[in-house]
Design an enzyme around this catalytic site. Structure first.
Site, PDB file in Angstrom:
ATOM      1  N   VAL A  67       0.859  -1.167   0.000  1.00 47.42           N
ATOM      2  CA  VAL A  67       0.000   0.000   0.000  1.00 47.42           C
ATOM      3  C   VAL A  67       0.901   1.224   0.000  1.00 47.42           C
ATOM      4  CG1 VAL A  67      -0.148   0.096   2.541  1.00 47.42           C
ATOM      5  CG2 VAL A  67      -1.967   1.131   1.160  1.00 47.42           C
ATOM      6  N   ASN A  73       2.299  -0.334  10.102  1.00 52.42           N
ATOM      7  CA  ASN A  73       2.877  -0.710  11.388  1.00 52.42           C
ATOM      8  C   ASN A  73       2.259   0.094  12.530  1.00 52.42           C
ATOM      9  OD1 ASN A  73       4.029   1.841  11.216  1.00 52.42           O
ATOM     10  ND2 ASN A  73       6.076   1.107  10.740  1.00 52.42           N
ATOM     11  N   TYR A 125       9.028  -7.151  12.548  1.00 52.47           N
ATOM     12  CA  TYR A 125       9.011  -6.767  11.129  1.00 52.47           C
ATOM     13  C   TYR A 125       9.993  -5.628  10.835  1.00 52.47           C
ATOM     14  CZ  TYR A 125       4.611  -9.308  11.703  1.00 52.47           C
ATOM     15  OH  TYR A 125       3.670 -10.253  12.013  1.00 52.47           O
ATOM     16  N   HIS A 126      11.248  -5.843  11.205  1.00 49.13           N
ATOM     17  CA  HIS A 126      12.282  -4.833  10.979  1.00 49.13           C
ATOM     18  C   HIS A 126      13.428  -5.369  10.126  1.00 49.13           C
ATOM     19  CE1 HIS A 126      11.014  -2.721  15.009  1.00 49.13           C
ATOM     20  NE2 HIS A 126      10.142  -2.517  14.024  1.00 49.13           N
ATOM     21  N   ALA A 175      15.679   0.706   4.254  1.00 46.71           N
ATOM     22  CA  ALA A 175      16.380   0.076   5.380  1.00 46.71           C
ATOM     23  C   ALA A 175      17.435  -0.924   4.945  1.00 46.71           C
ATOM     24  CB  ALA A 175      15.376  -0.599   6.312  1.00 46.71           C
TER      25      ALA A 175
END
Length: 537
Positions: A95, A103, A453-454, A488
């Site tokens: 999205v 998050n 979820y990193h 990231a």
């Protein structure tokens, strides 16, 4: 008007823009908004998911948990984890806004000592004095959880943690670096509405009418191609209707697809570990063995208690408070974190046969400084096949990650046994009071482990002599011209805490690297975090 449709590829071969941004996530939204500030600069964003504009499922922050494992989620499985939980689905947002639309929006500045470590690891120019002043440019409205959203049981968790462990109450985790403490998180949201201040809301929603900004939504970039000058400028795109086309960047191509999909896209394009790509029948453009390596994450486990009944309803997003502990006095920052969930988080404990209480709370012992390192690789040359993700959870040779989880479970029990939190809790349901030894807590903790979820680090930047570095310190892809990575995946190491703000800072600095504009004045972290609440526009 900005093009926000899922446009057919018909007739769009070689559509040209100054900048093409692959990925409309956290970093991509920043770059799109900033680069298009110049009305003569044409900017195109290729995003695989739909718009978040007007979508209450996405915009209501407290609904975040209902976005996981849905059509808003790419749902990446992981390979077998001999020492962890093999059933994890790694959520990656599908999205506009990326994971900032998906998050909890818990927002932490990186610690200065972490950025100094980046420099020691070869990322020259990413020191604290250079990067942290970019906080003043952030458009997101970031503030500690509002008083009206502070649940009484979360207040009592903070009090119990302070009383039990003799740590301070932290009023604003972004005011200055800390070593330990308990308090309510800072969150990127609007307390009046409960809506997100995601990267898309903060950066893009107000500028979608720019004539020089094109958003190609529900459009999947799956291969990079060279142009006539052998520069990697073209992106092969598959649109929602099944048609295909290409988009060309005349100045720079910027990859912002995240720590999973950026290395995936590079490898599908022939950029990565040459021998592995050849085995899959992929023509090698550039041999970069570091692509997909150095996969980082924050693993965590969970401990669950049943409460006597439903809790009061007020909350920002049901995980509003947390605890940080420094076990090693020689460490410059915390080395154990616990989130406090106002819901019984039982996704993994149910699989272990443990009971699910009708009402309850959880604490999640988190490994901020995980020493395990994983890898991403392609299973085939077919772009439709999901890559293999091996986080290698709890495989560090010294057993540091495992020890951190065991210590965290014990700390959680100490806090839960302290009034006033104790008065809320009826019984511990997972792992249950029978698990007491280190071996029992380790076995449970690893099998019930999850992720926050990193993922990060899979296209890390580094110095010239670093054979594993994918990027130089200016975020440029090694061996290619006109391509940068901004997400990231560029991190040499993972920040101790939620990395979203670090991604925002990296993206803001990347704009200056791309355009040659001067950055903000160098300086230390401000004495107050009150300025981190949205740029005035």
């Amino acid at each position: 008007m900005a093009d926000t449709s899922a446009t057919s590829g018909s007739g769009r071969d070689e559509d040209a823009y100054d900048y093409v941004i692959v990925g409309g996530g956290t970093a991509g939204c920043v770059l799109a908004a900033r680069l298009s500030e110049d009305p003569l600069t044409r900017v195109c964003v290729i995003e695989g998911g739909p718009s978040d504009v007007g979508d209450e499922n996405v915009l209501r922050l407290r609904n975040w948990i209902n976005l996981i494992d849905t059509d808003y989620d790419y749902r990446y499985p992981i390979v077998e984890q001999p020492r962890g939980n093999s059933h994890i689905l790694h959520s990656r947002a599908r999205v506009l806004g990326g994971c900032s639309s998906h998050n909890t929006l818990i927002s932490f500045l990186p610690f200065p000592h972490e950025l100094e470590q980046w420099v020691r690891d070869g990322a020259a120019g990413w020191d604290a004095a250079t990067l942290l002043p970019y906080r003043h440019r952030l458009r997101n409205s970031i503030r500690p959880v509002a008083g009206k959203d502070r649940n009484p049981i979360a207040h009592d968790f903070v009090t119990a943690a302070v009383d039990t462990l003799d740590v301070p109450v932290v009023d604003d985790f972004n005011a200055h670096p800390f070593t330990e403490g308990a308090g309510f998180f800072s969150v990127a949201y609007d307390p009046a509405t409960g809506c997100r201040s995601s990267a898309s809301v903060a950066y893009l929603h107000s500028v979608m009418g720019r004539s020089n900004l094109t958003l190609q939504l529900e459009s999947w970039a799956y291969r990079l191609l060279r142009d006539e000058q052998s520069r990697l400028t073209r992106v092969q795109v598959r649109y929602a209707d099944g048609s295909e086309g290409t988009v060309r960047a005349e100045r720079e191509l910027v990859l912002c697809a995240g720590a999973i999909d950026t290395p995936r896209l590079l490898m599908l394009s022939g950029i990565g570990p040459a021998d592995e790509l050849r085995e899959l029948g992929i023509d090698v453009l550039t041999d970069l063995p570091g692509v997909g390596e150095n996969l980082l994450d924050h693993p965590e486990s969970v401990i669950v208690w049943e409460t006597a009944g439903p809790l009061p309803p007020n909350s920002a997003m049901d995980s509003d408070a947390g605890l940080f502990v420094r076990r090693d006095a020689g460490e410059p920052g915390p080395d154990l974190m616990l989130h406090f969930y106002q819901v019984p988080f039982t996704l993994n404990t149910e699989r272990l046969g443990l009971p699910t209480p009708p009402h309850g709370v959880s604490m999640t012992p988190n490994v901020p400084k995980s020493r395990s390192r994983g890898k991403i690789w392609l299973r085939s040359a077919d772009p439709r096949e999901k890559p293999a993700l091996d986080f290698r959870y709890f495989t560090d040779p010294e057993g540091y990650d495992e020890r951190t989880v065991v210590d965290g479970l014990r700390v959680a029990r100490e806090v839960a046994a302290t009034g006033p939190l104790r008065e809320w809790l009826m019984r511990e349901t997972a792992p249950g009071p029978a698990a007491t030894t280190d071996a029992e807590l380790s076995e449970y903790g690893r099998r019930a482990a999850h992720t926050v979820y990193h993922p990060a680090g899979t296209c890390r930047m580094g110095g010239d002599g670093d054979a594993g570095a994918v990027l130089d310190p200016l975020l440029r892809l090694r061996g290619e011209e006109g391509v940068r990575v901004v997400d990231a995946s560029v991190f040499p190491s993972l920040p101790l805490v939620n990395p979203m703000v670090t991604v925002l800072l990296v993206a803001e600095r990347a704009v200056d690297l791309i355009t040659g504009r001067a950055g903000p004045a160098h300086g230390a972290v401000p004495a107050s975090g009150s300025d981190m609440r949205g740029e005035q526009r």
